[in-house]
Design a protein around this motif. Structure first.
Motif, PDB file in Angstrom:
ATOM      1  N   ALA A 123       0.831  -1.203   0.000  1.00 16.57           N
ATOM      2  CA  ALA A 123       0.000   0.000   0.000  1.00 16.57           C
ATOM      3  C   ALA A 123       0.860   1.246   0.000  1.00 16.57           C
ATOM      4  CB  ALA A 123      -0.936  -0.003   1.213  1.00 16.57           C
ATOM      5  N   LEU A 124       1.953   1.202   0.757  1.00 15.30           N
ATOM      6  CA  LEU A 124       2.846   2.361   0.802  1.00 15.30           C
ATOM      7  C   LEU A 124       3.500   2.600  -0.549  1.00 15.30           C
ATOM      8  CD1 LEU A 124       4.154   4.629   2.349  1.00 15.30           C
ATOM      9  CD2 LEU A 124       5.829   3.000   3.269  1.00 15.30           C
ATOM     10  N   GLN A 125       3.844   1.538  -1.254  1.00 18.34           N
ATOM     11  CA  GLN A 125       4.409   1.697  -2.596  1.00 18.34           C
ATOM     12  C   GLN A 125       3.413   2.384  -3.521  1.00 18.34           C
ATOM     13  OE1 GLN A 125       5.240  -1.911  -4.888  1.00 18.34           O
ATOM     14  NE2 GLN A 125       7.050  -0.918  -5.766  1.00 18.34           N
ATOM     15  N   GLN A 126       2.129   2.032  -3.401  1.00 16.37           N
ATOM     16  CA  GLN A 126       1.127   2.680  -4.236  1.00 16.37           C
ATOM     17  C   GLN A 126       0.996   4.162  -3.892  1.00 16.37           C
ATOM     18  OE1 GLN A 126      -0.302   0.926  -6.823  1.00 16.37           O
ATOM     19  NE2 GLN A 126      -0.915   2.987  -7.474  1.00 16.37           N
ATOM     20  N   ILE A 127       1.190   4.504  -2.626  1.00 14.90           N
ATOM     21  CA  ILE A 127       1.204   5.918  -2.231  1.00 14.90           C
ATOM     22  C   ILE A 127       2.386   6.628  -2.874  1.00 14.90           C
ATOM     23  CG2 ILE A 127       1.512   7.506  -0.283  1.00 14.90           C
ATOM     24  CD1 ILE A 127      -0.049   5.519   1.440  1.00 14.90           C
ATOM     25  N   VAL A 128       3.539   5.983  -2.884  1.00 18.74           N
ATOM     26  CA  VAL A 128       4.708   6.560  -3.540  1.00 18.74           C
ATOM     27  C   VAL A 128       4.417   6.802  -5.019  1.00 18.74           C
ATOM     28  CG1 VAL A 128       7.104   6.119  -4.235  1.00 18.74           C
ATOM     29  CG2 VAL A 128       6.363   5.590  -1.913  1.00 18.74           C
TER      30      VAL A 128
END
Length: 225
Positions: A123-128
């Protein structure tokens, strides 16, 4: 919710280290889910406080505003990627192999790491991919840069550039190429997902594998290897 390992970040990113308490870790965990779900523009501390059954005031004890929280999350991500690169290249002497590992880690799809149970890396990668440009495309970027909040991103850029210099010590633009590739690593995925005419990465295939191959081509052709 205590992580087995911790990523050390610049203290300028927060008012109180969220890794130091259960509430702080919950703030990080739930803010990742909310920002990924609704986008940064719609995300508020009020919505986050409701999600964690706390108060807005308690969140403000950790972060002065939601932009600083976003910078923290993106900084954590890039520092985590550098940690993974250092770990996976530790016993490798061939700079080409080290660079390929680094490219794989910055361009591939991350899986959740059990060493950091309080963070959903996917999920954090998608935020990035969706939001990272907002950390520095701001009027006061020079001011916040002086605080050292982008140290993790710069360190990762320098680590990748060091592999490039090992391969070709005469290459004049290792930092520029490294930062370009870091940006492309998430930008091409964004384009493939939302603006497909801006990328040759095809969302009908494995966009992360295509992204990896694109960056391999870009970097090694530039290095003339």
């Amino acid at each position: 919710m205590i992580a087995k390992l911790q990523i050390q970040l610049n203290s300028a990113l927060y008012l109180r280290d969220p890794q130091s308490s259960d509430l702080g870790q919950k703030i990080i965990q739930e803010s990742i889910f909310l920002i990924d779900e609704m986008g940064f523009e719609s995300f508020t501390f009020k919505k986050l406080s409701s999600k964690i059954s706390s108060t807005e005031a308690s969140i403000y004890r950790y972060f002065e505003n939601k932009h600083r929280l976003l910078v923290y999350l993106i900084s954590w991500y890039w520092s985590y990627v550098e940690y993974r690169i250092n770990f996976e290249t530790n016993n490798i002497s061939d700079p080409k192999e080290k660079l390929k590992i680094a490219i794989r880690l910055i361009s591939g799809k991350l899986k959740n790491d059990p060493n950091f149970p309080g963070v959903d890396e996917g999920a954090l990668q998608q935020i990035v991919i969706n939001e990272s440009d907002k950390t520095y495309l701001t009027k006061n970027v020079d001011e916040i840069n002086k605080e050292g909040v982008f140290t993790g991103y710069k360190s990762l850029c320098e680590t990748i550039a060091s592999f490039m210099k090992e391969i070709n010590s005469q290459f004049p633009y290792p930092i520029s190429l490294s930062s370009t590739c870091l940006e492309a690593a998430h930008q091409q995925i964004f384009f493939a997902q939302h603006l497909p005419r801006l990328s040759d990465v095809n969302k009908d295939g494995d966009i992360y594998e295509q992204n990896y191959q694109y960056l391999l081509t870009l970097i090694f052709n530039s290095l003339k290897q």
